[in-house]
Every structure is written in C-alpha cells, then in structure tokens.
Write a protein that holds these residues in place. Sequence first.
Motif: not given
Length: 877
Positions: A337-358
């Motif tokens: 679960l700890q690794i899954k949580t880490l990758f959930m955070a990186t997944t949400i994090g990668i959406s932030l630069p896309f918000d800026l581009m949009v």
Amino acid sequence: MSDGTGTEANGGASTDGDREPRDLRSDGGHAEDHHGLPPMSSVKRWFVTTNHKDIGILYLVTSLFFVVFGGLLALLIRTQMWTPGGTILSPQAYNQTVSIHGLVMVFWFLSPFAFGFANYVVPLQIGADDLAFPRLNALSYWLYLASGLLVGVSFFQGATFSGGWTMYAPLNVPMYMPEVGASTAVLALLLFVVSVTVSSVNFLTTMHRMRAEGLTLRRLPLFTWSILLTVWMMLFAFAALLAALMILSADRLLGTMYFVTESPGGSMLWTHLFWFFGHPEVYIVFFPALGVMAEIFQTFTGSRLIGRKWFIASMVLVALQSFIVWMHHMFLTTINLQIKTLFMATTIGISLPFDLMVFALIYTMLKGRIRFKTPFLFAFGGLIVFIVGGITGVFLGAVVLDYAMRGTYWVVAHFHYVMVAGVTALIGGLYYWFPKMTGRMYDEFLGKVQFGLYFLGFNLLYFPMFVAWETPRRVFDYPAELVGWHRIATVGGFLLGISFLVMFYNLYTSIWNGEEVDGNPWDFTHTAEWAVSSPPPLENFPGRATYKGGFLDFVDRVTTDGGEETSEGYRSPLSADGTGTRSDGGTSTGAPDGGVVTGGTGLPAQRDEGGGEMAVAHGEGPSHASIWPFATGVGAFVLLVGLSGFQSGAFPDGVAGGFYMGTSLAGGLITLGSLFAMGYEDFHAPEMAIAERWPFAGVENTKLGVWIFLASDVVLFGAFIGAYVFVRFSAGWTGWHIVPHNSLPGLINTYLLLTSSFTVILGMVAAEHESRKGLLACLTATLLLGIGFLINKGIEWVELLHEGIWLDASIEGATFFLTTGLHGAHVLAGLVITVYLMWRTWGGAYMGDEKPVEYFGLYWHFVDIVWLFLFPLFYIL
C-alpha cells in the motif's frame, strides 16, 4: 534558389487547375534532378527518396491507411456490442479484433501520424535543409511500413494476437496463444520499435545540432518543442518496450520461460516492463497534438501563447514525471500500500502541469480574436475532449476508486477521451499544413461538416461508456439494461467513421481542384515554414536561414569548389542588388563587410583565403536519393516472416519448415547486404556550417547520433539486467542456482574484451597518422579478440548444454543465456562492422580521418563496459 530543372522553386504550379493536381512538390521538375531524385509524379521517387518532406508525406498517407484498418476493426467491435453476447464474431475472432484494433491505433496510427507532420515541418521550423541522417529517416519509414505489413500477414497464419493491446502475461505465451500469427504480431511490434529508435536518434541529432543561427532552444516553435520532448521520451520508453518484446519473442520462438505461469514473478515482470513504456506512451502520443494546438491557437487567435515559457516548462516537467507514474496501472496487484500511495501522489502530481497548459490555451483564446476555421475547430475540439479525459482520469488515479473501475468501460472511455483528443488536434494539423504540403486549399465548408460529424460521433460513441461503465472490458456480454447506451455508442462509431470519409473526399478533391496557394494562406503565422513557397523547394530555403538579427532572414550560402558550405565570408541578402526581402516584411541587410553583395545569380565567384574558388550556391549540394533503405525494409520483412515460423526452438517439419527456414535465410542476406551497400554508398549529407548547437556544440552529428543510440541501449540492457534481478529476488536471491558453475571463462572473456578496446584506440591513432598497415593490424587484432570471445562463450555454452542446462530448462538458464546472448549479439554486430572497416581500410579509406574508427570505438567500448556488469552479476554474485 534553382532546383536544377529550370522551374521556379515555388512548386511549378500547373496552369490547368481543373485537370491536373498541383505537384506535392519539393523538386519542381519532371525530369530526374542532379541528385538522382525523380519527380514526384514518378513512382520511383517514393522508393528512393530520402527528403524529409517526402518521408513526411509517406508517413501521413500510410498512417491514414492504418486508421482505416483500425477503424474498421472498431466498427466490428461496436457491431458485436449491438446486443449483449453478440454473435457477429466468434469469441476468438472478437479477441483478435479488440487486440489488433488497439495495437494498430496506438502504434501504427497515432505516433506515425504525428511524425508525418514532424518529418515535414520540424526541419522547416528550425531552418535546416533536412534531417541529420536522411537515409536513416527513409529507413525508419520503410521499417515502419514493413512492420505494419507483418501485422496484416499475421491474420493469415492461423490466428493473430488475441491477448489485448497490453499483451499481458501469461496470456501472451504459446501455452495460451500457440498460433504462428501471434508470434508474427509480436515480431511486427518489435520491428516497429526498431523503426522508432532509428527515427529518435535522427530527430534528436537534428534538433540539437541543426537549428538556424540565433534559434536557441528557448526560442524554438512550440510544435518543435513538443516533438523534441516526445522524441526524448520515445528514446527511453521504447527501449524498455524493446526489451520486453525481445524477451517475449524468446519465450515464443526459443522456449524460454520468463512469462509462463510457473516463472517467479513472470506476469508482474511483464507488467512492470510494459507500463514503464506504456504510461510515457500516453504523453508520447499527446505531446505532438499539444504542439499542434499551440501553433493553431496562436495563428487563429492572432495572439502569442499566454505564459509561453511556463507552457514549455510544464511540458518538460511532464516528460520527466511520465517515467515515475507507471505503477498506477498496477493498483490491483500485490504491490504494498505504501508504494501504491506514492504512485497515487505522482499520478495526481503529473496532472498539475497539464492544468497550467490547458489554462494557457484558454487564456490565449480569451485574449485573441478567434477565427473559426477548420484547423481551429479541431484544435479547440481536441482541447475540450482532453479536458474530459483528464478529469475522468483523476478518478482512476485514486487507489480506492481504481479498485472499482479498473477493468470496466470507464477505463475504455477515459483512455479514448485522452488518446483521441490527440487525434482530433492532429486532424486540425492536417488541415492547417495541407496548403503548405500541396499548394492547394481544402474546402472549408466540407472541413466544417467533417468537424460536426466527427465531434458529434465521437461524443456519442464514448460518453455513453461512462454511463455504462459497469460493462467489463474486452467482453461482449453485458447487462441487458445497458443495451440503449451501447446502441447509442455504436451509432456514434459509424458517424465518426463517416466523418473520415468526408475528410478523405475533401482532401483528395482539393489536391486536384483546390484553390492554389503560393505561400501563406493564414494570417498571423509566426514559424519559418510559412516564410517559403507552398510547397517548399527541395532544399527548403532560398539561402541559409538565420535569426541572428532577432527575426527570420535568409542569407546567401558560400561554398567551396568542393561543394561544402563554409562558415566564413557569407553574404546577405538573397538578391544581387541588396534589397532582398525579409520574412517580416523588411529588407535584408547588405554584405557584412560593406562590400559588394553577391547572390547566386551568375555574378563573379569570390575567392577564399586559401585561393580556392568560392561560390554563393549549393555546390554539389546534399544527396536526396537512395534505394538501400527500401531494400533493407524488404529484407527485414522477409526475415521476420521466416522467423515467425520458428516456434519453441525449432522450425516445423515438412514444406512449411523449409519455407520458413529459406525465407529467414533470404531475408537475413537481403538485410545484411543492403546495410553494407548503404554504408558503402556515396551519399552526401553535409552538416550545417553555421548553426545553434547547444548543448552539443563540440560534437559532430554522427558522434552525437552514436551517443544517443547508446543511451537507448543503456535502457535496453538495464531492462534485461533489471528483469534478471527482479526474477531472482522473486525466486529468492540465495536459493538461486547460478548457471555458469565456473567463473574462469567469464574472466578470460573480460580480459579479451578489455584488450580489444585497447586495440581499437591504437587503430584510431594509426588512422590519424595515416598508417594503413597499422590500422589494418589493429582492426585485425580487434576482430581476432572478438572472435576469441565468441568462441570461448560458445565452448562454455556447449558444456552447459551437455549438463542439461539450456534456454528452456529453467528460469535460471533462460536469464543467463538470453542476457549474455544479447551481449554476444552486440559483439557479433561489432565484428561485422570491424570487417567492413577493414575492407574500406584496404581500399585506402580513413587515412587522416579517424572519426569513423572513433565512432565504432564508442560502440565497442560500450559493449565492453556492459560485460563488466554482466560478469560479476552472472558469475560471482
């Protein structure tokens, strides 16, 4: 600039626009030019051309063929889904249809479609005459086409691949999919990855070393920026996929046991390897579309992109982050679960630069004055579709929601809203650059009709899938209460297909009868491709492009009497009277030294400081024709058709076995012979004398190309070594049976390879001092040491075989033989190159020019370094 045929460089338009199409030109003539390149009306042209614009058109046309292929498969899927448990297709046929639809659309349509534009536009945007390695560009196309044809062949070999486009293990091994056609589909994808690697090396070398003077990375057009980042992602992501496919091919053809059920961690290993490629692939597909959106939004709003530098920074950040989110595809596995949580955070994090581009794109529209032409409609539609896809993807990024939605039609809908958003924007790019490529304008009314049908059909097709999300993926049975939603989706699918028919009709008739366009049909364009005629001349520019003055200008080229461009004494402007036209409407400056301006107009030639004649012209100019890339593609196709019949370590008995064996041999000979001929061919592709080259100013094109290739090879070997470590840990590190019981053969091979690296260095010194005998002696020593390495390795393998240890005996044997075998194949390839260098040296080549030996040395040293990792890993630890 003259094109060598007496016609003007603007494309030699036909005067009878109702009867003949304007040439999709880059040569301007009807006779074979002085570079041996036939006119575009000749069929021969398309088999021998290496010109980037021709290759771009080939990519576009071929990828549009594959969208029809994949689209027809999609309509079969939707027809099957008209009723629950449909009977149009058998279960096996349905699995094949779903699998090949996904593979064709993701690999043979989306990326090649984008790189058709990249091939055509990027050299124009950066001020280059062509890509750095024109023949490699042609080779990448022919390998791409050969790989696509292999997919077609797979349908006629029992059955094609039926394990889904993600090709999950263990369904991808012969136990569950024994058909020859399934192996052919895997080999086709492997060949496609080789094509991508060749193309990646070429584009990265070009964009880093062949930008026009003054065109720094910061000032690159946004489409070129998107391609630059895309290709960097492709270089590393596809190398991981190549490793996965090579291991899968070994499981299918050689009988290894990486991905079988009994292998420790086998199915998890495939998932790691595939998704390390698979998630960057989403951005590899979408980034070119993002660049197209940016270009179109700027042109059709008349406004510079708001927050341009932050837009670029966001793309860079996404490109880096794309390699640390792959495990969100594995939330349903046994990862803690700890690794899954880490990758959930990186997944949400990668959406932030896309918000800026949009938001940057939205604010650009708000600030500008929008003109609703067809390219803008598709670009804007792509943005809307992508926003929906991005929002619905956030749901899947949460571990808890992913447990409920994974494996349902919510994923299908989200995936298509993201991927087809890229397609939508790229269709806008097709309309945007169609006048540039053809010199004709498309029909605006039909373009808008297509957009209406397309946007309506797309949303009718995929939005109902969000509502009917409980439908299981890749299954054609579903609850009866969802029938209405699926029927709406099927109607939408056929509307979407009709929209493509409208597009094909529009573009085809416009090539023949469209309004002629000599230059730029759009207002507010700002990139260099619009500063030249439509279509552009063969060598792109009427002079050398420069941004030194802060704007795009063209200055005359100065060449030596040998045809090489020089960086000394160039003059401006284009015309002999000092009033050449600048692309921004001003006039060019006079000669930098205040002297007489000389244009390539028959005025007296100048003299360089050494007394040699210099002329403001192209001299011999670059070459544009070679048959050997096509021949290599044919050879690769024949070779892999033959190898597809090699199942579980042997060819079949009888006539079929003879056919596959003979085809393999013929294909191998054609491929090897074509590569030798291409290496020996007199082909001239000069480097730009004056260019922006940061951060590789001190590295020649070929050396940089070798370094970039080796970077991808690092990932390839890293994936093989990582697979070995992963499987060994899964089985228990200390309980692992090390295959080579004696480390002495490995130690001897270490000394042999280290010594061979030293002889290569001595050979480079001999070439520098023009010692033909010395160079031959050093290359011979390298050859003998390499042969000694292979003989010693062969003896070791034979001894292990006598002990009953082989590829298919155990996972320990599979990892040892396959990983060291990959290294041995690299050694063998190096020896083939050594023989070639010896042959050329015997004929007097390389005297005083040690660079080819140096480039080979880079490869050979890399092979030796890899062995320094393999030796302790397999023989000692």
